[in-house]
Scaffold this active site. Structure first.
Site, PDB file in Angstrom:
ATOM      1  N   HIS A  41     -18.248  19.125  26.242  1.00 30.18           N
ATOM      2  CA  HIS A  41     -18.102  17.671  26.182  1.00 30.18           C
ATOM      3  C   HIS A  41     -19.288  16.988  26.847  1.00 30.18           C
ATOM      4  CE1 HIS A  41     -14.118  19.460  25.844  1.00 30.18           C
ATOM      5  NE2 HIS A  41     -13.705  18.362  25.246  1.00 30.18           N
ATOM      6  N   HIS A  81     -12.459  18.234  31.292  1.00 27.48           N
ATOM      7  CA  HIS A  81     -13.323  18.556  30.139  1.00 27.48           C
ATOM      8  C   HIS A  81     -14.764  18.138  30.392  1.00 27.48           C
ATOM      9  CE1 HIS A  81     -11.772  14.456  29.424  1.00 27.48           C
ATOM     10  NE2 HIS A  81     -12.941  14.219  28.856  1.00 27.48           N
ATOM     11  N   GLY A 129      -8.046  20.132  33.604  1.00 28.84           N
ATOM     12  CA  GLY A 129      -8.200  20.266  32.148  1.00 28.84           C
ATOM     13  C   GLY A 129      -6.977  19.678  31.482  1.00 28.84           C
ATOM     14  N   ASP A 170      -9.571   8.082  30.662  1.00 29.98           N
ATOM     15  CA  ASP A 170      -8.446   7.421  29.983  1.00 29.98           C
ATOM     16  C   ASP A 170      -7.260   8.367  29.847  1.00 29.98           C
ATOM     17  OD1 ASP A 170      -9.709   4.879  29.338  1.00 29.98           O
ATOM     18  OD2 ASP A 170     -10.961   6.020  27.946  1.00 29.98           O
ATOM     19  N   ILE A 202     -12.817   5.172  24.933  1.00 30.63           N
ATOM     20  CA  ILE A 202     -12.834   6.164  23.848  1.00 30.63           C
ATOM     21  C   ILE A 202     -12.023   7.390  24.242  1.00 30.63           C
ATOM     22  CG2 ILE A 202     -14.339   7.812  22.591  1.00 30.63           C
ATOM     23  CD1 ILE A 202     -14.734   5.016  21.556  1.00 30.63           C
ATOM     24  N   HIS A 276     -17.523  12.936  22.291  1.00 35.64           N
ATOM     25  CA  HIS A 276     -16.518  13.491  23.197  1.00 35.64           C
ATOM     26  C   HIS A 276     -16.535  15.021  23.282  1.00 35.64           C
ATOM     27  CE1 HIS A 276     -12.772  14.195  25.226  1.00 35.64           C
ATOM     28  NE2 HIS A 276     -12.498  15.036  24.265  1.00 35.64           N
ATOM     29  N   GLU A 425       9.692  14.786  38.739  1.00 34.90           N
ATOM     30  CA  GLU A 425       9.494  16.228  38.856  1.00 34.90           C
ATOM     31  C   GLU A 425       8.070  16.648  38.520  1.00 34.90           C
ATOM     32  OE1 GLU A 425      11.865  14.776  37.083  1.00 34.90           O
ATOM     33  OE2 GLU A 425      13.782  15.378  37.952  1.00 34.90           O
ATOM     34  N   HIS A 475      21.812  24.957  40.715  1.00 28.77           N
ATOM     35  CA  HIS A 475      22.641  24.711  39.525  1.00 28.77           C
ATOM     36  C   HIS A 475      22.084  25.570  38.382  1.00 28.77           C
ATOM     37  CE1 HIS A 475      23.569  21.559  42.288  1.00 28.77           C
ATOM     38  NE2 HIS A 475      24.519  21.058  41.525  1.00 28.77           N
ATOM     39  N   ASP A 483      28.879  18.995  34.026  1.00 28.29           N
ATOM     40  CA  ASP A 483      27.797  18.138  33.532  1.00 28.29           C
ATOM     41  C   ASP A 483      27.369  18.507  32.108  1.00 28.29           C
ATOM     42  OD1 ASP A 483      27.536  16.247  35.501  1.00 28.29           O
ATOM     43  OD2 ASP A 483      26.138  17.447  36.696  1.00 28.29           O
ATOM     44  N   HIS A 487      22.651  19.764  31.251  1.00 30.01           N
ATOM     45  CA  HIS A 487      22.346  20.141  32.635  1.00 30.01           C
ATOM     46  C   HIS A 487      22.457  21.646  32.872  1.00 30.01           C
ATOM     47  CE1 HIS A 487      22.344  15.922  33.237  1.00 30.01           C
ATOM     48  NE2 HIS A 487      22.362  15.974  34.551  1.00 30.01           N
TER      49      HIS A 487
END
Ligand SMILES: Cc1ncc(C[n+]2csc(CCOP(=O)(O)OP(=O)(O)O)c2C)c(N)n1
Length: 687
Positions: A41, A81, A129, A170, A202, A276, A425, A475, A483, A487
């Site tokens: 890149h 990258h 990455g 981005d 971009i 890119h 998480e 669990h 649940d 779950h």
């Protein structure tokens, strides 16, 4: 001329022409590396070289000759990258990365892999990455910095005092993890975290107008960040000023949105997606070099003045480190115990006798869920291991992971040991990695096993990087009950076991749980996942089962020999809660004339690391095997060979009380016995 006060040595600022020469050196080292590899890149390095240079030249505190110096600033290239830019920086500033390595970019065995890999290249602080991970790692590093500063700094002694910098793109900001981590960082007021955002409009498919139009500055401001915008992406002084302002803001993390131009200088590719992910091409490289006043030949050209200037980093770094070391000595004189502890935790060494007084449970303590036994173990470990720091994604009361009495980690209490990751998480996983990468802490994170799915990407990276991170997942099966299927984990166990280098332990009772924690703390070079029950389980009688707990570190062991002690007719292998079912079935089978041995196999990975002789002793070749585990059967089939059967779960669970679900799914003594007879019948037919 400006004097910087952030380094112990005053630094004269290079005149603009020298700055430009240095920036172009970085640009074309990266462009040539990509061109030679015919892969990579070039766009991000061309557009972001000035801001990377501004940071590395004007403020980053590092010593190329000792990349692991404890109080260095951390720099994470979240947009992994663009790593050709990082390799160029590492080479020119004097890290042990010879130019030949840049010439071998992305080739077999080189120190310049296709994306930065922690441990492979000196100076690479994190494997990046997968977009967004690096940014969240940096949040973990910044947490580690303030947490360690609170523990170790004393009036007049700032031995932990550094910044964490990120270069993000981005893609990093589009990924959801950046919102999770950004929100957490803002909430925690991590003032020494600074993100340079290459806002080049971009991504791969084209303009960010296609999919990314929110006001990023407003978004981060809403998270509680200090935000700045820089339009002149090639003005080193302007960027340096923004960095200075960011450093001065000590109460909020900083985002500096820099309007960069992907592929800067490339006449046909600048500001297009074509810059890119592919080399510019020989002709375009020539035109770009000519346009920026750079010699077309030779490739990998480094002007002497530029190299000389970059290499000032070596003297600057060693002076900064020497200054820190002498300050550390003075600190050690006044606070010898703290200094010894600091060295110990940064070296990932455990204190002596850290595991003395871990609990031993007896049958009368049962029934006890393994999550409860884990909580009781953590209660002992917490005060013993000051470096243990962690928490849950809003499930501490269910996962039993709070270290009572040791305080919350929050802006008002940086010495607090309990973290509140919020319901995030994914970021939790990456933050744990950042804490481990920083060193000085043993991080752990907890949630329900089912939600480990939300944090697989960082778990995979923890395994890849050999990071000592501990996951506490409770669990752990359909037995968690009401649940329902959303779950109830099914395929998570086999999924986690399939990650190379991940040690998964599913203990069968309270004492196996303590042994599992011992393994988790002891493993200093890789992650450990503890898989624990919600429901109560009997505590296995240590007198009756002498293999326990010493068998746990072997991954698997004979828990109950066949009743007559002769070669068993069948071996029942089980993990976690199903071990108890296996024991009951063994006793029933004896009354039906079948001699069964029960093997508890808390960790398939650890067991597979044992010698052939030991494994053959536990699972003698030729004896039929029945594996019992309330999870997908997939792994078991490949694991133990053809003469075997599995009682597993190969469909989604159901909403009902746990014992009812288990019964409907065949986890009953009757079914185990029936399946054993079937297996033995088949075996006989075959022979
Ligand atoms: C999680 C993840 N999804 C997808 C990719 C593939 N990928 C690599 S770079 C990139 C986007 C590039 O855009 P940007 O982040 O703006 O980088 P730039 O174009 O400025 O180099 C994508 C989708 C990835 N690396 N990580």
């Amino acid at each position: 001329m400006r004097i910087l006060d952030t380094m112990s040595q005053s630094t004269t600022i290079a005149p603009p022409e020298l700055d430009e020469l240095c920036v172009n050196t970085l640009r074309f080292l990266a462009v040539d590396a990509v061109q030679k590899a015919k892969s990579g890149h070039p766009g991000l390095p061309l557009g972001s070289a000035s801001m990377a240079y501004a940071l590395w030249d004007r403020s980053l505190k590092f010593n190329p000759r000792d990349p692991l110096w404890a109080d260095r600033d951390r720099f994470v290239l979240s947009a992994g990258h663009g790593c050709a830019l990082l390799y160029a920086l590492l080479h020119v500033t004097g890290f042990d990365l010879p130019l030949e390595e840049l010439e071998r970019f992305r080739q077999w065995g080189s120190k310049t892999p296709g994306h930065p890999e922690y441990g492979k290249t000196p100076g690479v602080e994190a494997t990046t990455g997968p977009l967004g991970q690096g940014l969240a790692n940096a949040v973990g590093m910044a947490i580690a910095e303030v947490a360690l500063a609170a523990r170790f700094n004393r009036p007049g002694h700032s031995i932990v005092d550094h910044y964490t910098y990120v270069l993000a793109s981005d893609g990093d900001l589009e990924e959801g993890i950046s919102s999770e981590a950004g929100s957490e960082a803002g909430h925690l007021r991590l003032g020494k975290l600074i993100v340079l955002y290459a806002d080049n409009h971009i991504t791969i498919e084209g303009s960010t107008e296609l999919a990314f139009t929110e006001d990023r500055m407003a978004r981060f401001a809403a998270f509680g960040w200090h935000v700045q915008r820089v339009e002149q992406s090639n003005d080193v002084d302007v960027i340096a000023d923004a960095l200075e302002a960011a450093r001065e803001e000590r109460d909020r993390p900083s985002l500096i949105q820099v309007r960069t131009h992907i592929g800067f200088g490339s006449p046909h590719k600048q500001d297009t997606a074509a810059a890119h992910g592919e080399p510019l091409g020989v002709e375009e490289v020539r035109l770009t070099k000519e346009g920026l006043g750079w010699p077309v030949e030779p490739p990998f050209f480094i002007p002497e003045e530029a190299l000389e200037h970059f290499r000032e980093a070596v003297a600057r770094g060693s002076i900064a480190q020497a200054d820190w070391e002498s300050r550390f000595e003075a600190y050690a004189g006044e606070h010898p115990d703290l200094a010894a502890n600091f060295r110990r935790v940064m070296n990932r060494e455990l204190p002596r006798d850290w595991d003395a007084n871990l609990p031993t449970f007896t049958t009368s303590d049962g029934p006890m869920a393994t999550r409860i036994a884990s909580g009781k173990t953590i209660a002992v470990l917490g005060p013993r291991l000051p470096e243990l720091m962690g928490g849950a994604a809003d499930l501490a009361p269910s996962t039993h992971t709070n270290m009572d009495g040791l305080g919350n980690f929050e802006p008002e209490n940086r010495a607090g040991r309990n973290m509140h990751f919020g319901i995030r998480e994914h970021a939790m996983g990456a933050i744990l990695n950042g804490m481990a990468l920083h060193r000085g802490l043993i991080p752990y994170g907890a949630t329900f096993l089912i939600f480990s799915d939300y944090m697989r990407p960082p778990m995979r990276l923890a395994a890849m990087n050999g990071l000592p991170v501990i996951y506490v997942f409770t669990h752990d099966s359909i037995a968690m009950g009401e649940d329902g299927p959303t779950h109830q984990p099914v395929e998570q166990l086999v999924g986690l076991r399939s990650i190379p280098g991940m040690v998964v332990i599913r203990p069968a009772d309270a004492n196996e749980t303590v042994a599992a924690w011992r393994i988790a703390i002891d493993r200093r070079d890789g992650p450990v996942t503890l898989v624990l029950t919600r429901q109560g389980l009997p505590v296995l009688d240590l007198a009756r089962y002498p293999g326990l707990p010493a068998g746990v570190p072997l991954g698997g062991y004979v828990l109950a020999e066949s009743p007559t002690g002769v070669r068993p007719d069948v071996i029942l292998i089980a993990t976690g809660s199903e071990v108890h079912l296996a024991i009951e079935a063994r006793d029933r089978l004896a009354t039906e004339g079948v001699q069964a041995r029960v093997v508890s196999l808390p960790s398939t990975e650890v067991f597979s690391m044992q010698s052939d002789a030991y494994r053959d002793e536990v699972l003698p070749p030729g004896v039929p095997l029945l594996a019992i585990e309330a999870g997908a059967s997939l792994g078991w089939r490949s694991y133990v060979g053809p003469q075997m059967a599995v009682i597993g779960v190969d469909r989604f669970g159901a909403s009902a009380p746990g014992p009812v679900v288990m019964e409907h799914y065949g986890f009953t003594v009757e079914n185990v016995c029936k399946r054993t007879h079937d297996l033995l019948g088949q075996t006989k037919e075959k022979s």
